[in-house]
Write an enzyme that holds these catalytic residues in place. Structure first.
Site, PDB file in Angstrom:
ATOM      1  N   ASP A   3       0.147  -7.585   1.420  1.00 52.20           N
ATOM      2  CA  ASP A   3       0.567  -6.189   1.573  1.00 52.20           C
ATOM      3  C   ASP A   3       2.084  -6.042   1.592  1.00 52.20           C
ATOM      4  O   ASP A   3       2.642  -5.323   2.425  1.00 52.20           O
ATOM      5  CB  ASP A   3      -0.036  -5.573   2.831  1.00 52.20           C
ATOM      6  CG  ASP A   3      -0.065  -4.043   2.779  1.00 52.20           C
ATOM      7  OD1 ASP A   3       0.374  -3.483   1.750  1.00 52.20           O
ATOM      8  OD2 ASP A   3      -0.520  -3.418   3.756  1.00 52.20           O
ATOM      9  N   SER A  32       4.663   2.482   8.139  1.00 52.17           N
ATOM     10  CA  SER A  32       4.280   1.360   7.280  1.00 52.17           C
ATOM     11  C   SER A  32       5.440   0.931   6.396  1.00 52.17           C
ATOM     12  O   SER A  32       6.079   1.758   5.739  1.00 52.17           O
ATOM     13  CB  SER A  32       3.095   1.751   6.397  1.00 52.17           C
ATOM     14  OG  SER A  32       1.922   1.864   7.154  1.00 52.17           O
ATOM     15  N   HIS A  42       0.813  -1.216   0.000  1.00 56.17           N
ATOM     16  CA  HIS A  42       0.000   0.000   0.000  1.00 56.17           C
ATOM     17  C   HIS A  42       0.848   1.268   0.000  1.00 56.17           C
ATOM     18  O   HIS A  42       0.336   2.354  -0.278  1.00 56.17           O
ATOM     19  CB  HIS A  42      -0.983   0.001   1.178  1.00 56.17           C
ATOM     20  CG  HIS A  42      -0.382   0.281   2.510  1.00 56.17           C
ATOM     21  ND1 HIS A  42      -0.096  -0.706   3.428  1.00 56.17           N
ATOM     22  CD2 HIS A  42      -0.023   1.447   3.113  1.00 56.17           C
ATOM     23  CE1 HIS A  42       0.396  -0.160   4.520  1.00 56.17           C
ATOM     24  NE2 HIS A  42       0.468   1.139   4.357  1.00 56.17           N
TER      25      HIS A  42
END
EC number: 3.4.21.-
Length: 499
Positions: free
Chosen positions: A144, A222, A110
């Site tokens: 992811d 992230s 992402h």
């Protein structure tokens, strides 16, 4: 005690090239200029001088490991999923990543999603202002994760790949390393492992193994590594709670499986799945209904997707007893079952033993890729669409739902709003909020109809079919008796009330 240590630039409150220290009751933060940190290890400070001395003797993350953690920048043009021929405004966002073997950078999908001409990715090393162009070599939204390539000898000079460790035990102290949105400073946050379980990967709606940690994290973290000792135990990819105090981590078995699959195949899908849904078999009544002996363990098949390799081989209400000779527990420990399956590859064959109407059978079944029922479309790719007669036809994708705030229209359904604990409903506690679709094979119209169907039962077993193809079986006479006891226990005057 949690702390956050940020390294890389001088605090805006400091005019000299000196460390600045901020201390609160729970968090101690150090901001050091990069020139002061090169070749040194990161330390944290506490009000308690003895604690500070102890930490100095065993610093959390070596500076050489920080050198391998990079900041990732992405510029993209997002397409509208409602009007797919239109582009929305250009967006810029970022995250973290780190070096792995083979001169590659690992990050979240992402953070760099999309593999088209409208995505531009750059990375920057710790302490440097130079941005290097990166190419997305491999991306898998179901886990992811993404792998980046940087074609620059200068970028890789002096950078060592980080090594992966194993799944940590509960309460293991860990350190989250990355670049939170608050600034360009690399930060190290201390936390502890609070859980290891199968969980939702929100971006793709798939379920794989996760690690939960108690550590304050932010969006820019992230893709960054979560470290214990000198090993990476996972990649941070989700944050739970308004206080951002629970981080969700992709564990190393998932990462290794992704990397190996990326090396062996040009396809993005690397995780195997039976593409079916199951439920546990702890309740004695449902076990008797399906002719399970007391020593038998297994899980009940609720639904088999038409795309499954088990379609037309296995059946609804079959009980899976073993996979490749490994027993399946009735408690439906999803780590041991779902994780075991996901660590195999698409098109790989497995031997499945099932109990069907009291008899055991074995079947060879080919696994399919992990893929949610609603297609996970890359949010920044040109969507598929077809226009005819003014109608715009698009596939139902998760990104369309997210853009449209799609909601199913309200209908009158009968749901289980609460499960009041009793021996009669043991094993069904997680059926709360599920819709009751059928009673003994008859479709439920409303609450009054459900009452009539239950009170008019003439069979030994009362079977309720719930949404998501879940099944609940109760011994009817035992359940009637237990109902009176439960009402009395909770001081409830009547089992029925209507407007």
């Amino acid at each position: 005690m949690l702390f956050r240590s940020c390294v890389g630039m001088v605090s805006r409150y400091s005019r000299a090239l000196l460390p600045t220290i901020t201390i609160s009751s729970r968090i101690a933060t150090i901001v050091l200029p990069f020139a002061l940190t090169r070749g040194r290890k990161i330390h944290t400070m506490s009000k308690d001088e003895e604690w500070w001395k102890k930490i100095r003797k065993s610093p959390p993350v070596d500076e050489l490991m920080l050198e391998s953690v990079v900041e990732v920048f992405t510029d993209s043009t997002k397409y509208s999923k409602v009007k797919p021929w239109q582009t929305l405004n250009q967006e810029s966002y970022g995250g973290s990543g780190f070096a792995i073997a083979g001169k590659k950078i690992l990050t979240n999908a992402h953070v760099v999603e999309g593999m088209n001409d409208h995505i531009f990715v750059h990375v920057k090393r710790h302490g440097s202002q130079v941005k290097y162009k990166a190419k997305v070599q491999k991306i898998a939204h179901e886990c992811d994760l993404a792998i980046l390539e940087i074609d620059s000898d200068e970028f890789w000079k002096g950078m060592n790949p980080l090594e992966f460790g194993d799944i940590p035990p509960l309460n293991e102290i860990v350190y989250v390393v990355g670049y939170p949105k608050a600034g360009e400073t690399i930060c190290v946050t201390k936390g502890v492992v609070t859980g290891v379980k199968t969980g939702n990967y929100l971006r793709s709606s798939t379920k794989l193994l996760t690690i939960h940690i108690d550590a304050t994290t932010y969006g820019g973290n992230s893709g960054g590594p979560v470290i214990t000792g000198d090993k990476v135990l996972g990649v941070l990819f989700q944050i739970l709670g308004d206080k951002k105090s629970t981080g969700v981590v992709i564990p190393t078995p998932i990462i290794r499986h992704f990397i190996t699959g990326a090396e062996e195949s040009s396809h993005n899908a690397v995780f195997g799945s039976l593409v079916l849904s199951c439920q546990s078999m702890k309740n004695a009544q449902i076990r008797n209904h399906f002719k399970m002996s007391p020593e038998t363990t297994g899980i009940l098949i609720n639904k088999i997707n038409s795309s499954s390799g088990a379609h037309k081989i296995l059946r609804k209400d079959d009980i899976i007893l073993a996979i490749d000779g490994v027993p399946v527990l009735s408690e439906m420990r999803r780590i041991s079952f779902n994780h075991f399956i996901s660590m195999k590859k698409p098109d790989e064959n497995i031997l499945v033993k099932v109990l069907r109407k009291g008899k055991e059978h074995e079947y060879n079944i080919s696994l399919k890729p992990v893929k949610p029922h609603i297609q996970v479309q890359q949010y920044y790719n040109l969507p598929s669409y077809y226009i005819f007669g003014g109608f715009v036809f698009v596939p139902l994708t998760k990104s369309y739902i997210d853009d449209k705030y799609y909601k199913i229209t309200d209908e009158q359904h009968v749901i289980i709003s609460q499960v009041m604990p009793d021996d009669i409903n043991k094993g069904y506690s997680n059926f709360k909020d599920l819709q009751v679709e059928k009673v003994n094979g008859v479709k439920v119209k409303n609450l009054k109809h459900l009452r009539e169907l239950i009170e008019g039962c003439f069979s030994k077993d009362l079977r309720l079919d719930l949404e998501n193809d879940k099944v609940m079986v109760l011994n009817y006479e035992s359940a009637k008796k237990a109902t009176f006891e439960i009402l009395e226990r909770h001081n409830i005057k009547s089992a029925w009330a209507s407007e």
